[in-house]
Design a protein around this motif. Structure first.
Motif, PDB file in Angstrom:
ATOM      1  N   VAL A  85      -3.607  72.398  25.449  1.00  0.00           N
ATOM      2  CA  VAL A  85      -4.041  71.026  25.177  1.00  0.00           C
ATOM      3  C   VAL A  85      -3.398  70.521  23.888  1.00  0.00           C
ATOM      4  N   ARG A  88       0.736  70.384  24.617  1.00  0.00           N
ATOM      5  CA  ARG A  88       1.371  69.722  25.751  1.00  0.00           C
ATOM      6  C   ARG A  88       0.752  68.376  26.111  1.00  0.00           C
ATOM      7  N   PHE A  89      -0.417  68.089  25.580  1.00  0.00           N
ATOM      8  CA  PHE A  89      -1.149  66.923  26.074  1.00  0.00           C
ATOM      9  C   PHE A  89      -0.890  65.667  25.256  1.00  0.00           C
TER      10      PHE A  89
ATOM     11  N   LYS B   4       4.733  66.654  30.398  1.00  0.00           N
ATOM     12  CA  LYS B   4       3.599  67.002  29.538  1.00  0.00           C
ATOM     13  C   LYS B   4       2.306  67.238  30.327  1.00  0.00           C
ATOM     14  N   GLU B   5       2.217  66.559  31.451  1.00  0.00           N
ATOM     15  CA  GLU B   5       0.931  66.588  32.130  1.00  0.00           C
ATOM     16  C   GLU B   5       0.758  67.723  33.114  1.00  0.00           C
ATOM     17  N   ILE B   8      -1.706  71.755  33.642  1.00  0.00           N
ATOM     18  CA  ILE B   8      -3.060  72.065  34.059  1.00  0.00           C
ATOM     19  C   ILE B   8      -3.059  72.514  35.518  1.00  0.00           C
ATOM     20  N   LYS B  13      -7.325  69.003  38.748  1.00  0.00           N
ATOM     21  CA  LYS B  13      -6.851  67.634  38.832  1.00  0.00           C
ATOM     22  C   LYS B  13      -7.448  66.924  40.030  1.00  0.00           C
ATOM     23  N   ASN B  17     -10.248  63.948  36.840  1.00  0.00           N
ATOM     24  CA  ASN B  17      -8.985  63.741  36.145  1.00  0.00           C
ATOM     25  C   ASN B  17      -8.670  65.045  35.401  1.00  0.00           C
ATOM     26  N   ARG B  19      -6.521  66.289  33.422  1.00  0.00           N
ATOM     27  CA  ARG B  19      -6.223  66.287  32.004  1.00  0.00           C
ATOM     28  C   ARG B  19      -7.501  66.268  31.181  1.00  0.00           C
ATOM     29  N   ASN B  20      -8.418  65.399  31.574  1.00  0.00           N
ATOM     30  CA  ASN B  20      -9.667  65.283  30.829  1.00  0.00           C
ATOM     31  C   ASN B  20     -10.531  66.520  30.943  1.00  0.00           C
ATOM     32  N   ILE B  23      -9.115  69.184  28.714  1.00  0.00           N
ATOM     33  CA  ILE B  23      -9.427  68.919  27.306  1.00  0.00           C
ATOM     34  C   ILE B  23     -10.897  69.213  27.035  1.00  0.00           C
TER      35      ILE B  23
END
Lengths: 264, 305
Positions: A85, A88-89, B4-5, B8, B13, B17, B19-20, B23
């Motif tokens: 995170v 890369r994020f 970048k995304e 995960i 996904k 979402n 990414r969230n 995190i």
């Protein structure tokens, strides 16, 4: 200017003597026949035999290994995500706070971490025991794992991932087949570091443990307070031996992997 | 979007979402078990000690007037400032941490500098030898010094056998023993960032200084030291901040006169069972350390990126 001078040689010799002599003496006196830690009375393994009969130490060792194994595994999972995170994020809301929460536990005095975690468990009405020690260990260990992953990712070659994606590999498969194997040595060293830190922790465990979850360092600490005995030297020698063997194995694996990578 | 995304796992996904979710998992963990606990400590530091379980009064009881409760709540802090023991313990912790950081820096710099100058094939093994004690139990390393430093210990035995001294030296249970213990335990934390910095140093700069007639010692002071400043700072933070709250070393090697705030906090919590005062001690310690901790975080972020 850049040559290896006499000063350098003596600094290294004196420095390493200072770092290693105490541990070597500790190991040496665990094999001493006499109960006195300063008088050498001949070689003996009787303190190890006595150790094996000490149920309190064996129980504590079992608790410690359980806690260390679970906490290092969960911490490696969480810390690896946190490291990815961070690297890369890109930007996200609350990134500064996140980064602060990763770096602060590494330098925060242990008494503060121990006290604050314990008071939280009490407020949330979670009974003190193996679970609470494990949760507390995960929290500080994951920060170390995250930093190890972050420093690994800082030299990560993005073009390999791009190549895989261009050739039609799905993002998940790219992570599993490309990224993960490449960062695996960092993940393994993160796990090992977490494991040994959990194994070593006295202060945080003292705050967060309850009856029946006395860890080995807590047991050793209470024995040390009563005085120096060869039995403590013996249990210390076993721990030092295990950790040394683990670290050397890990570094050899890392070295072999690097050589294989270099060859391919 | 971009590369970048994609790091995960995709199953996350799909559910949300991704990414969230990625995190939020470590984020929520740290919020709940690292940040939220400080709110609890602050809250309990404002309470009153009682003989009960838990041994403190609730801050907002039964919803009646809140203001007097908070007024009463500052008792623990007033107590800290009225008893000179606590102020002395804070000052003594700062003194011990400062002196031992300087000592660790001097010794650590000599070792890190020498390793960085060693032939390349040796560096790996030397660095490994620095890291190894860092993985070994802190408690065991401190314990090892008891057998050496105590009055009838190995150091006195060796010195007396050699005829250097006639009467045993009293080191155990003094501040000197605490300094030895701290320098010994924290040395790897100082050497590692220093070495990482010194190893990368551009030798051409040092050669340029020498070619232009600068003496080795002056080159060291005016080129090497300033260039290694980031490493020096990182190492000093890594030693200074945790040493302020150190408990094990002053407890096992120090004497009754060795005052350190970590030991005081431990005593308030485990022996006096005064949780509000222990919490207030922790909050004040945190206030002392917040600036160094933020500086350390900034320096680390810069080093990694």
């Amino acid at each position: 200017m850049t040559r290896f001078s006499k000063f350098n040689v003596s600094a290294i010799i004196i420095g390493f003597t200072f770092l290693y002599l105490p541990i070597i003496l500790l190991i040496l006196f665990s094999f001493n026949e006499s109960r006195l830690v300063t008088v050498w009375a001949g070689f003996s393994t009787k303190w190890y035999v006595e150790l094996m009969q000490n149920q309190g130490i064996k129980d504590a060792a079992w608790v410690t290994f359980k806690v260390a194994f679970i906490s290092s595994s969960v911490a490696t999972f969480l810390g690896t995500i946190a490291g990815l995170v961070m690297t890369r994020f890109g930007k996200f809301r609350g990134r500064t706070l996140f980064s602060g929460m990763i770096y602060a536990p590494m330098v925060m005095p242990e008494v503060i971490l121990g006290l604050s975690t314990l008071l939280t468990f009490i407020t949330l009405a979670i009974d003190r025991g193996v679970l609470t020690v494990t949760l507390a260990h995960i929290t500080f260990s994951m920060c170390y794992v995250s930093v190890i992953i972050q420093s690994r990712m800082s030299s990560y070659d993005d073009s390999i991932n791009e190549a895989a994606l261009d050739l039609g590999c799905t993002p998940f498969r790219t992570f599993l087949l490309i990224t993960f194997p490449i960062i695996l040595p960092a993940v393994v060293s993160g796990w090992l570091l977490s494991f040994t830190m959990s194994l070593d922790d006295l202060v945080i465990a003292s705050f967060t443990s309850g009856p029946g979850s006395t860890t080995l360092p807590m047991k050793i600490y209470s024995m040390v307070r009563l005085g120096v005995t060869p039995e403590i030297n013996a249990v210390s020698t076993i721990l030092v031996g295990l950790v040394t063997a683990g670290v050397i194995t890990a570094s050899l694996i890392g070295k072999r992997q690097r050589q294989q990578l270099a060859q391919s | 979007m971009s590369i970048k995304e994609i790091q995960i796992p995709v199953f996350l996904k799909r559910t949300f979402n991704g990414r969230n979710v990625a995190i939020s998992i470590p984020y929520l963990w740290l919020l709940l078990l690292f940040l939220f606990p400080f709110v609890i400590v602050l809250k309990i530091s404002l309470a009153q000690p009682v003989i009960a379980m838990p041994p403190y009064t609730p801050l907002f009881s039964w919803g009646d007037s809140l203001w007097p409760k908070i007024q009463a709540g500052l008792d623990s802090y007033l107590f800290l400032f009225s008893d000179s023991l606590y102020i002395k313990a804070y000052l003594s912790s700062i003194k011990i941490a400062t002196i031992s950081t300087v000592l660790t820096l001097i010794i650590g710099y000599a070792i890190a500098y020498s390793i960085a100058r060693a032939p390349t094939r040796w560096r790996g093994i030397l660095l490994m030898l620095v890291i190894l004690p860092f993985w070994t139990s802190f408690l065991i390393r401190v314990y090892a010094w008891i057998g050496i430093l105590k009055t009838e210990g190995l150091l006195n035995l060796a010195l007396m056998t050699l005829g250097v001294i006639e009467k045993p030296l009293i080191i155990m249970n003094t501040d000197l023993a605490v300094y030895i213990g701290i320098v010994y335990s924290y040395l790897p934390f100082m050497i590692l960032p220093l070495y990482a910095n010194l190893e990368k140093m551009d030798m051409n700069l040092l050669e340029a200084a020498a070619d232009l007639g600068c003496r080795p010692f002056k080159t060291f002071w005016t080129v090497t030291i300033p260039l290694s400043l980031p490493g020096i700072l990182a190492g000093c933070f890594l030693v200074f901040i945790p040493v302020i709250g150190e408990f094990v070393i002053p407890d096992l090697l120090g004497g009754t006169q060795t005052l350190m705030i970590g030991k005081v906090l431990w005593g308030e919590f485990f022996y006096n069972r005064d949780w509000p005062v222990a919490s207030a001690v922790a909050i004040i310690m945190l206030l002392l350390l917040i600036v160094p901790i933020i500086l350390y975080q900034k320096s680390q972020e810069k080093a990694i990126s």
